[in-house]
Enzyme design. Structure first.
Site, mmCIF file in Angstrom:
data_model
loop_
_atom_site.group_PDB
_atom_site.id
_atom_site.type_symbol
_atom_site.label_atom_id
_atom_site.label_comp_id
_atom_site.label_asym_id
_atom_site.label_seq_id
_atom_site.Cartn_x
_atom_site.Cartn_y
_atom_site.Cartn_z
ATOM 1 N N HIS A 8 -3.872 9.282 37.178
ATOM 2 C CA HIS A 8 -3.626 7.845 37.396
ATOM 3 C C HIS A 8 -4.311 6.962 37.534
ATOM 4 C CE1 HIS A 8 0.335 10.287 39.026
ATOM 5 N NE2 HIS A 8 0.033 10.104 37.537
ATOM 6 N N CYS B 233 -10.356 -13.837 29.630
ATOM 7 C CA CYS B 233 -9.129 -14.401 28.815
ATOM 8 C C CYS B 233 -8.059 -15.115 29.639
ATOM 9 C CB CYS B 233 -8.750 -13.491 28.038
ATOM 10 S SG CYS B 233 -7.287 -12.249 28.769
ATOM 11 N N CYS C 143 -3.269 21.470 53.054
ATOM 12 C CA CYS C 143 -4.300 22.017 51.946
ATOM 13 C C CYS C 143 -5.939 22.513 52.630
ATOM 14 C CB CYS C 143 -4.540 20.915 51.073
ATOM 15 S SG CYS C 143 -3.048 20.551 50.024
ATOM 16 N N CYS D 183 -7.928 -5.985 32.767
ATOM 17 C CA CYS D 183 -6.990 -6.874 32.271
ATOM 18 C C CYS D 183 -6.200 -6.477 31.417
ATOM 19 C CB CYS D 183 -7.955 -8.003 31.689
ATOM 20 S SG CYS D 183 -6.792 -9.377 30.816
ATOM 21 N N GLN E 236 -3.728 13.748 40.699
ATOM 22 C CA GLN E 236 -2.701 12.403 40.735
ATOM 23 C C GLN E 236 -3.425 11.465 41.510
ATOM 24 O OE1 GLN E 236 1.420 14.111 40.116
ATOM 25 N NE2 GLN E 236 0.296 15.450 41.591
ATOM 26 N N ASN E 237 -4.146 11.734 42.473
ATOM 27 C CA ASN E 237 -4.735 10.718 43.565
ATOM 28 C C ASN E 237 -5.628 9.664 42.945
ATOM 29 O OD1 ASN E 237 -3.503 12.073 45.254
ATOM 30 N ND2 ASN E 237 -4.989 13.331 45.839
#
Length: 277
Positions: free
Chosen positions: A114, A179, A260, A122, A96-97
């Site tokens: 993520h 753009c 951990c 963009c 998730q990091n």
């Protein structure tokens, strides 16, 4: 002592790993939800897209914070998981990091749930560029900004490469070179969904493994918690190593309340020893 229980559960099994911010605290990246974390309000996608002033503030802070993230080094926990992958124990890491520390440590099969801090996308046309390339352009547009911020009292960095800095009104940020659309770090913000193909990849990793190890996540966010629920529903044992309670504790076969780095280093030593015995 839960260490031996953890080793016994994972011994002889192929293990998928799910990691959260708690695995990176020993590398100097703070955790949003750990027992000792300061209060933090990570940005939502709605805030980012709805206000130009908000984007200006965000990019000013990110301009300072991303360098800290880029220079951060993996710790013993990341190295232990990379070692276990090379030894054939770990099948892959779902993280998730956004800090890329698993990749820096040598893990090869990493699913960045993520996204990562190192790419920019963009929102209009999908054009992507590296964060390093954008940094050079932002530096040219804002000469001396980073030095002034440092002089005004240092920089505190959050897990998404955001940084706390007071003065942002003068900062010039850039739109998409293709753009003129909105550029955004290629990170899943609160209020956004993880891409379907990434979720499918992660489910597949869990399904092809014999156990799921959660390291450093409170599982508060559904995007990680769903994999614990999926494993439990399939009868795949779940082990959790985390400081403090997690949302998945009642689904875990073994729960270790610990940081951990020491526990994963111990696990790597023990499982490697068993394999070579």
């Amino acid at each position: 002592m839960e260490g031996p229980e953890l080793v016994a559960l994972l011994s002889g099994r192929r293990v998928a790993v799910l990691t959260g911010a708690g695995i990176s605290t020993d590398s100097g990246i703070p955790d949003y939800r750990g027992p000792d974390s300061p209060p933090a309000n990570p940005m939502t996608i709605r805030q980012f897209t709805s206000s130009r002033a908000y984007r200006q503030r965000y990019w000013a802070r990110n301009h300072l914070g991303w360098r800290h993230m880029a220079q951060t080094l993996p710790n013993a926990g990341h190295r232990a998981l990379a070692h276990l992958e090379r030894a054939g124990v770990v099948t892959g890491v779902i993280t998730q990091n956004v800090d890329l520390l698993h990749t820096k440590a040598g893990s090869r099969n990493v699913i960045n749930l993520h996204g990562t801090y190192a790419q920019v996308v963009c929102l209009g046309c999908g054009h992507t560029m590296s964060r390093a390339a954008l940094a050079d352009q932002l530096e040219a547009a804002n000469p001396g900004f980073a030095e002034r911020a440092e002089r005004l009292g240092g920089i505190a960095v959050a897990p998404d490469a955001d940084a706390v800095v007071a003065e942002t009104e003068s900062f010039r940020f850039l739109d998409c070179p293709a753009c003129d659309g909105m550029l955004k770090p290629d990170i899943v913000y609160f209020g956004e969904s993880v891409r379907k193909e990434i979720v499918a990849q992660a489910y597949s990793l869990v399904e092809s493994s014999d156990a799921l190890l959660v390291a450093g996540s409170s599982l508060t966010v559904f995007s990680g918690y769903r994999f614990v629920r999926h494993a439990a529903a399939l009868g795949i044992p779940v082990a959790i190593v985390n400081r403090g309670a997690t949302r998945g504790d009642d689904l875990a076969t073994v729960k270790v309340d610990s940081g951990c780095s020491p526990m994963l280093a111990l696990l790597a030593d023990e499982l490697s020893g068993l394999m070579s015995a």
